[in-house]
Design a protein around this motif. Structure first.
Motif, short mmCIF file in Angstrom:
data_model
loop_
_atom_site.label_atom_id
_atom_site.label_comp_id
_atom_site.label_asym_id
_atom_site.label_seq_id
_atom_site.Cartn_x
_atom_site.Cartn_y
_atom_site.Cartn_z
N ALA A 75 0.82 -1.22 0.00
CA ALA A 75 0.00 0.00 0.00
C ALA A 75 0.84 1.26 0.00
O ALA A 75 0.48 2.27 -0.63
CB ALA A 75 -0.94 -0.01 1.22
N ASP A 76 1.96 1.26 0.71
CA ASP A 76 2.84 2.42 0.77
C ASP A 76 4.27 1.91 0.95
O ASP A 76 4.77 1.81 2.07
CB ASP A 76 2.46 3.35 1.92
CG ASP A 76 3.27 4.65 1.93
OD1 ASP A 76 4.31 4.71 1.24
OD2 ASP A 76 2.88 5.59 2.65
N PRO A 77 4.94 1.57 -0.16
CA PRO A 77 6.29 1.01 -0.07
C PRO A 77 7.29 1.93 0.61
O PRO A 77 8.36 1.46 1.04
CB PRO A 77 6.67 0.78 -1.55
CG PRO A 77 5.37 0.71 -2.28
CD PRO A 77 4.45 1.65 -1.56
N GLN A 139 -3.28 5.31 6.92
CA GLN A 139 -3.82 5.29 5.57
C GLN A 139 -3.52 3.96 4.87
O GLN A 139 -4.36 3.43 4.14
CB GLN A 139 -3.28 6.47 4.77
CG GLN A 139 -3.85 7.81 5.21
CD GLN A 139 -3.57 8.94 4.23
OE1 GLN A 139 -2.82 8.78 3.26
NE2 GLN A 139 -4.16 10.10 4.49
N ALA A 140 -2.32 3.43 5.10
CA ALA A 140 -1.97 2.15 4.49
C ALA A 140 -2.82 1.01 5.06
O ALA A 140 -3.23 0.10 4.33
CB ALA A 140 -0.48 1.86 4.72
N LEU A 141 -3.10 1.07 6.36
CA LEU A 141 -3.87 0.01 7.00
C LEU A 141 -5.38 0.18 6.85
O LEU A 141 -6.14 -0.74 7.18
CB LEU A 141 -3.53 -0.07 8.50
CG LEU A 141 -2.15 -0.65 8.85
CD1 LEU A 141 -1.86 -0.47 10.34
CD2 LEU A 141 -2.08 -2.13 8.47
N ALA A 142 -5.82 1.33 6.36
CA ALA A 142 -7.26 1.59 6.27
C ALA A 142 -7.97 0.57 5.39
O ALA A 142 -9.14 0.26 5.62
CB ALA A 142 -7.49 3.00 5.74
N SER A 143 -7.27 0.03 4.41
CA SER A 143 -7.88 -0.95 3.50
C SER A 143 -7.57 -2.39 3.90
O SER A 143 -7.89 -3.33 3.16
CB SER A 143 -7.39 -0.70 2.07
OG SER A 143 -5.97 -0.74 1.99
N PHE A 144 -6.95 -2.57 5.05
CA PHE A 144 -6.60 -3.92 5.49
C PHE A 144 -7.74 -4.54 6.29
O PHE A 144 -8.28 -3.91 7.20
CB PHE A 144 -5.33 -3.88 6.35
CG PHE A 144 -4.91 -5.24 6.86
CD1 PHE A 144 -4.38 -6.20 6.01
CD2 PHE A 144 -5.05 -5.57 8.20
CE1 PHE A 144 -4.00 -7.45 6.47
CE2 PHE A 144 -4.67 -6.81 8.69
CZ PHE A 144 -4.14 -7.75 7.81
N PRO A 198 -14.30 7.01 14.22
CA PRO A 198 -13.90 6.16 13.10
C PRO A 198 -12.92 5.09 13.55
O PRO A 198 -11.97 5.36 14.28
CB PRO A 198 -13.23 7.16 12.14
CG PRO A 198 -13.81 8.49 12.50
CD PRO A 198 -14.03 8.45 13.98
N SER A 199 -13.17 3.86 13.10
CA SER A 199 -12.34 2.72 13.49
C SER A 199 -11.73 2.06 12.27
O SER A 199 -12.28 2.11 11.17
CB SER A 199 -13.15 1.71 14.29
OG SER A 199 -13.60 2.24 15.51
N VAL A 231 -4.78 -4.04 16.13
CA VAL A 231 -6.15 -4.42 16.42
C VAL A 231 -7.07 -3.45 15.71
O VAL A 231 -6.67 -2.33 15.38
CB VAL A 231 -6.39 -4.38 17.95
CG1 VAL A 231 -6.33 -2.96 18.49
CG2 VAL A 231 -7.70 -5.05 18.34
N ARG A 232 -8.30 -3.87 15.45
CA ARG A 232 -9.30 -2.92 14.96
C ARG A 232 -9.83 -2.13 16.15
O ARG A 232 -10.35 -2.71 17.11
CB ARG A 232 -10.45 -3.64 14.26
CG ARG A 232 -11.61 -2.72 13.89
CD ARG A 232 -12.69 -3.43 13.11
NE ARG A 232 -12.24 -3.73 11.77
CZ ARG A 232 -12.22 -2.86 10.76
NH1 ARG A 232 -12.62 -1.61 10.96
NH2 ARG A 232 -11.80 -3.21 9.57
N ALA A 233 -9.70 -0.82 16.09
CA ALA A 233 -10.10 0.05 17.20
C ALA A 233 -10.24 1.47 16.67
O ALA A 233 -9.84 1.76 15.52
CB ALA A 233 -9.06 0.00 18.32
N PRO A 234 -10.81 2.38 17.44
CA PRO A 234 -10.86 3.78 17.02
C PRO A 234 -9.47 4.32 16.70
O PRO A 234 -8.53 4.10 17.47
CB PRO A 234 -11.47 4.49 18.23
CG PRO A 234 -12.33 3.44 18.87
CD PRO A 234 -11.55 2.17 18.71
N ARG A 235 -9.32 4.98 15.58
CA ARG A 235 -8.00 5.46 15.17
C ARG A 235 -7.44 6.49 16.14
O ARG A 235 -6.22 6.65 16.25
CB ARG A 235 -8.06 6.03 13.75
CG ARG A 235 -8.91 7.26 13.62
CD ARG A 235 -8.96 7.81 12.22
NE ARG A 235 -9.80 8.99 12.17
CZ ARG A 235 -10.06 9.67 11.06
NH1 ARG A 235 -9.56 9.27 9.91
NH2 ARG A 235 -10.84 10.75 11.11
#
Length: 342
Positions: A75-77, A139-144, A198-199, A231-235
């Protein structure tokens, strides 16, 4: 967090990576809070890190960490994370027999250059760049996505109230009351607003040992390591985590955290509800940094000195933040994002 991680002898590590990864080298044990870590120096002097993961970590969680590293690299090399060295069969990690009839995972990753932030000189530009790097990581992990992203994790701030019992055994009088008040604030102001925050999957551990900087230019972030607490959690929890370690520099005022926020705001925005809960989240993380190592020190007394080495520093940091008015902190945080958006 409650499972010991037996250290494998260096010779066993060397045999293991030779058999499963086709690598020849000399192993050297490195301390790790949860895992058995070893630096492997190859014949051509390159180094890789061999992580023999805690037997208590479920295979699905291990898979999430491996796939997150692969995802960020795609996502972001430009984000300096460790690159996975695949096993001979192409897998990002393997499993080996554990100490009690169970199994544990082994992952090999590249060894990143740089020195830990904890041992470097600090500056405004460095704090800005750390904030910017966090925004890039988010931003890189937002689509994970991963099936294990919502697993229950001790270091997930969502469950910080579970530490009330531990906090009741820490300190005395006013100090103990302060810990309780911080958790009360989190309960009253953050938990009721979780659905407004937002999480996504977050790194969740931008600490001063996991951030590496270039020794020749300590303003430059040269590495982000250890995805073990993701973990998935509020950013905003992620932002509060990073802020708590920025404030460990006692030579700088509490306002130094706004340098970090300016870097973050140069690429990402916090919503008004996120800004309003940032202060109680920051306090909650500091309480966690006191409570969790203290709890683990009782489980593993042979590691107590290492686990509690920053206890007094965190106590002082918590006191400094509590002395800073919440309204002033929130207003200045909001001003950071307002200035950037203009």
């Amino acid at each position: 967090m409650q499972t010991a991680s037996p250290v494998l002898p260096d010779s066993e590590i060397e045999d293991l990576v030779r058999t499963h990864f086709g690598l020849e080298g000399t192993a050297e044990w490195l301390w790790g809070e949860k895992d058995s870590n070893h630096r492997l120096t190859l014949g051509d002097k390159r180094t890789v890190l061999v992580k023999v993961l805690n037997p208590g970590e479920p295979p699905s969680t291990t898979d999430m960490h491996s796939r997150a590293l692969l995802h960020v690299a795609r996502a972001d090399p430009g984000i300096p994370v460790q690159r996975i060295v695949p096993a001979s069969n192409g897998a990002p990690d393997i499993r080996i027999p554990g100490p009690e009839g169970n199994t544990r995972a082994v992952r090999v990753v590249t060894f990143l250059p740089g020195q830990a932030l904890s041992g470097a000189t600090h500056s405004v530009a460095q704090r800005y760049n750390i904030g910017l790097m966090m925004a890039r990581m988010q931003q890189a992990l937002a689509s994970f996505e991963h099936a294990s992203a919502s697993h229950k994790l001790t270091w997930d701030m969502t469950y910080s109230l579970d530490l009330r019992g531990v906090c009741n055994c820490l300190g005395e009088g006013e100090e103990r009351a302060a810990l309780t008040q911080c958790l009360d604030l989190f309960q009253d102001e953050v938990l009721p607003r979780l659905t407004q925050l937002p999480s996504q999957v977050i790194h969740n551990d931008f600490n001063s040992e996991n951030i590496l900087v270039d020794p020749a230019d300590t303003d430059r972030v040269s590495g982000i390591i250890d995805f073990g607490d993701m973990v998935r959690a509020p950013r905003v929890f992620d932002v509060a985590v990073g802020a708590s370690y920025i404030l460990d520099d006692e030579s700088e005022p509490v306002e130094s955290v706004f340098d970090f926020l300016k870097g973050y705001a140069s690429l990402a925005r916090l919503t008004r509800p996120e800004i309003e809960v940032l202060y109680p989240c920051l306090l909650a993380r500091l309480v966690m940094r006191l409570a969790i190592p203290s709890w683990r020190a009782t489980l593993f007394p042979n590691q107590a000195e290492r686990l509690l080495r920053k206890h007094d520093l965190v106590r002082r940091t918590l006191a400094r933040v509590r002395a800073y008015r919440q309204q002033a902190f929130t207003e200045q945080s909001a001003a950071v994002f307002q200035r950037v958006s203009q």
